[in-house]
Design a protein around this motif. Structure first.
Motif, mmCIF file in Angstrom:
data_model
loop_
_atom_site.group_PDB
_atom_site.id
_atom_site.type_symbol
_atom_site.label_atom_id
_atom_site.label_comp_id
_atom_site.label_asym_id
_atom_site.label_seq_id
_atom_site.Cartn_x
_atom_site.Cartn_y
_atom_site.Cartn_z
ATOM 1 N N PHE A 35 -17.244 -127.771 6.999
ATOM 2 C CA PHE A 35 -15.943 -128.134 7.962
ATOM 3 C C PHE A 35 -15.576 -129.567 8.093
ATOM 4 O O PHE A 35 -14.899 -130.029 7.826
ATOM 5 N N GLY A 36 -16.777 -130.277 8.530
ATOM 6 C CA GLY A 36 -16.641 -131.686 8.843
ATOM 7 C C GLY A 36 -16.491 -132.562 7.634
ATOM 8 O O GLY A 36 -15.828 -133.354 7.503
ATOM 9 N N VAL A 37 -17.078 -132.335 6.474
ATOM 10 C CA VAL A 37 -16.940 -132.882 5.348
ATOM 11 C C VAL A 37 -15.353 -132.604 4.735
ATOM 12 O O VAL A 37 -14.727 -133.658 4.493
ATOM 13 N N PHE A 38 -14.948 -131.516 4.858
ATOM 14 C CA PHE A 38 -13.538 -131.418 4.450
ATOM 15 C C PHE A 38 -12.447 -132.194 5.099
ATOM 16 O O PHE A 38 -11.792 -132.666 4.952
ATOM 17 N N PHE A 39 -12.822 -131.989 6.591
ATOM 18 C CA PHE A 39 -12.143 -132.857 7.614
ATOM 19 C C PHE A 39 -12.146 -134.384 7.397
ATOM 20 O O PHE A 39 -11.196 -135.166 7.307
ATOM 21 N N LEU A 40 -13.057 -134.809 7.068
ATOM 22 C CA LEU A 40 -13.519 -136.466 6.585
ATOM 23 C C LEU A 40 -12.617 -136.677 5.400
ATOM 24 O O LEU A 40 -11.963 -137.775 5.308
ATOM 25 N N ILE A 41 -12.874 -135.779 4.315
ATOM 26 C CA ILE A 41 -12.237 -136.052 3.019
ATOM 27 C C ILE A 41 -10.670 -136.270 3.255
ATOM 28 O O ILE A 41 -9.761 -136.860 2.760
ATOM 29 N N ARG A 42 -10.264 -135.259 4.027
ATOM 30 C CA ARG A 42 -8.914 -135.123 4.077
ATOM 31 C C ARG A 42 -8.224 -136.289 5.247
ATOM 32 O O ARG A 42 -7.134 -136.770 4.945
ATOM 33 N N LEU A 43 -8.991 -136.719 6.160
ATOM 34 C CA LEU A 43 -8.868 -137.807 7.022
ATOM 35 C C LEU A 43 -8.969 -139.091 6.418
ATOM 36 O O LEU A 43 -7.814 -139.955 6.501
ATOM 37 N N ASN A 44 -9.849 -139.327 5.346
ATOM 38 C CA ASN A 44 -9.952 -140.432 4.647
ATOM 39 C C ASN A 44 -10.429 -140.010 3.258
ATOM 40 O O ASN A 44 -11.262 -140.212 2.646
ATOM 41 N N PRO A 45 -9.432 -139.673 2.234
ATOM 42 C CA PRO A 45 -9.593 -139.255 0.987
ATOM 43 C C PRO A 45 -10.151 -140.445 -0.040
ATOM 44 O O PRO A 45 -10.609 -140.100 -1.027
ATOM 45 N N THR A 46 -10.111 -141.740 0.465
ATOM 46 C CA THR A 46 -10.530 -142.731 -0.529
ATOM 47 C C THR A 46 -12.008 -143.345 -0.212
ATOM 48 O O THR A 46 -12.448 -143.864 -1.091
ATOM 49 N N ILE A 47 -12.500 -142.866 0.838
ATOM 50 C CA ILE A 47 -14.005 -143.035 1.210
ATOM 51 C C ILE A 47 -14.836 -142.063 0.588
ATOM 52 O O ILE A 47 -14.772 -141.126 0.604
ATOM 53 N N PRO A 48 -16.015 -142.732 -0.224
ATOM 54 C CA PRO A 48 -16.914 -141.862 -0.988
ATOM 55 C C PRO A 48 -17.653 -141.083 -0.170
ATOM 56 O O PRO A 48 -18.423 -140.104 -0.774
ATOM 57 N N ASP A 49 -17.848 -141.532 1.228
ATOM 58 C CA ASP A 49 -18.901 -140.840 1.991
ATOM 59 C C ASP A 49 -18.800 -139.157 1.958
ATOM 60 O O ASP A 49 -19.642 -138.417 1.926
ATOM 61 N N GLY A 50 -17.449 -138.965 2.212
ATOM 62 C CA GLY A 50 -17.376 -137.492 2.397
ATOM 63 C C GLY A 50 -17.763 -136.643 1.145
ATOM 64 O O GLY A 50 -18.123 -135.644 1.160
#
Length: 379
Positions: A269-284
């Protein structure tokens, strides 16, 4: 018996598995001080990491959901998972060793030459499959650690998610110390994950191999079952052994799998949230791949254990059982009825461990991340 070369491979695997059981259960005996510290380090560091993460969250949370806050929560859940699984594995340590002996006994199919040959073939497949799985899991986790640590080091203070209570924020090397801890603690956590999860996967592969050995033996005798007077005896012994191994593995992993799914669901859930919040950052994306792999491994062997047990029932029914004498036919029908029961892995004794469960975890995590992000956007 297996060839000398294959026995050497099995012995090497057994050493890794025993090390994995020591890691998983945080249990050491009369080993060197260095070895004892290596085994105990993941649990100690996980406990410290929880304190440092909670301190950071308490000092920095201002009501806004940020990248660092979300990553802190994901790391927190990962370390809680390690501590809970360690305590459970320590409780089940004797069962883990018994299960290891059970899987190792696959090489002792001594009833006849046919079973010995079938056993050796599947032991080779078991060893190769597990070694590939171990290497893939190790490489994925190490690459993820190195990439994330490098990205954190380049970003500097902006990616600090730890805070040691007794080190003031204005200390000149505060951010460097925190970034170093963010590398050391996940590195030790990864060592736990690799050895613990690959060990559990080995036991799952071992059960699948036992099913395959029994399947091949039934298939090779299905046209001449009436000629093999020991067929029913051998099948009953081996089938009961497989069922006992499944029940033992369920007893060991039931609560652990429930913890795995709950914590992985929150992390994903946190990973999906992180990707949608910052889609250009590779961390997620990197954290997503590691969370997916860890959860998928359990669902994969849980799915195939169920499939292979059902396949045994099908091939058993396809034999020429009607050519047996009346007494053996009655015994066979009782055995066939027993094999109709569904066997597989269950998390918490309630949820089936299979690919469908893995997909459901992803769907729930994605739905919740979309909902929370939508609510967050309207604030």
């Amino acid at each position: 018996m297996p060839s000398q070369r294959h026995l050497e491979v099995l012995n090497q695997i057994k050493l890794r598995l025993k090390l994995g059981i020591s890691f998983a259960s945080n249990f050491v005996t009369n080993e060197t001080f260095r070895y004892r510290m290596l085994i105990r380090a993941p649990l100690i560091c996980s406990a410290l990491a929880i304190v440092f993460l909670l301190t950071y969250i308490g000092n920095t949370f201002d009501g806004c959901v940020t990248r660092n806050l979300m990553i802190s929560l994901m790391y927190f859940m990962a370390h809680v998972q390690i501590i809970l699984k360690t305590l459970l594995m320590r409780y089940h340590r004797s069962n883990l060793l018994k299960l290891l002996d059970k899987v190792e006994s696959l090489q002792n199919y001594l009833e006849n030459k046919e079973l010995r040959d079938i056993s050796e073939k599947h032991l080779v497949q078991l060893s190769n499959a597990w070694l590939i799985c171990f290497k893939i899991l190790s490489v994925c986790m190490i690459v993820a650690l190195l990439v994330l640590s490098t990205a954190n080091a380049l970003a500097g203070e902006s990616k600090v998610i730890f805070h040691v209570p007794f080190i003031p924020n204005n200390y000149s090397y505060s951010s460097e110390i925190m970034l170093l801890l963010q590398f050391i603690f996940p590195a030790l956590s990864i060592s736990f994950i690799v050895f613990n999860d690959s060990g559990m996967v080995f036991f799952g592969f071992g059960i699948m191999s036992a099913c395959d050995i029994l399947f091949d033996y039934i298939f090779s005798n299905k046209e001449k079952i009436q000629e093999n007077s020991d067929f029913l005896k051998i099948f009953i012994i081996r089938y009961c052994d497989v069922v006992d191994n499944i029940n033992r593995l369920n007893n060991i992993m039931s609560i652990s799998l429930l913890i795995q799914f709950l914590s992985s669901g929150i992390i994903i859930f946190g990973v999906f949230f992180l990707i949608r919040l910052n889609p250009t950052i590779p961390d997620g994306y990197i954290m997503a791949s590691t969370a997916f792999i860890q959860t998928f491994l359990y669902c994969f062997f849980g799915e195939f254990i169920t499939i292979k047990m059902e396949r045994l029932t099908t091939v058993l029914y396809s034999t020429n059982w009607y050519d047996m004498n009346l007494k053996d036919r009655k015994s066979f029908m009782i055995i066939l009825g027993v094999t109709q029961k569904a066997y597989g892995m269950k998390a918490g004794g309630m949820y089936n461990v299979n690919i469908y469960t893995f997909v459901q975890i992803l769907k729930i995590a994605l739905s919740w991340s979309t909902l929370i992000l939508t609510l967050y956007a309207y604030e």
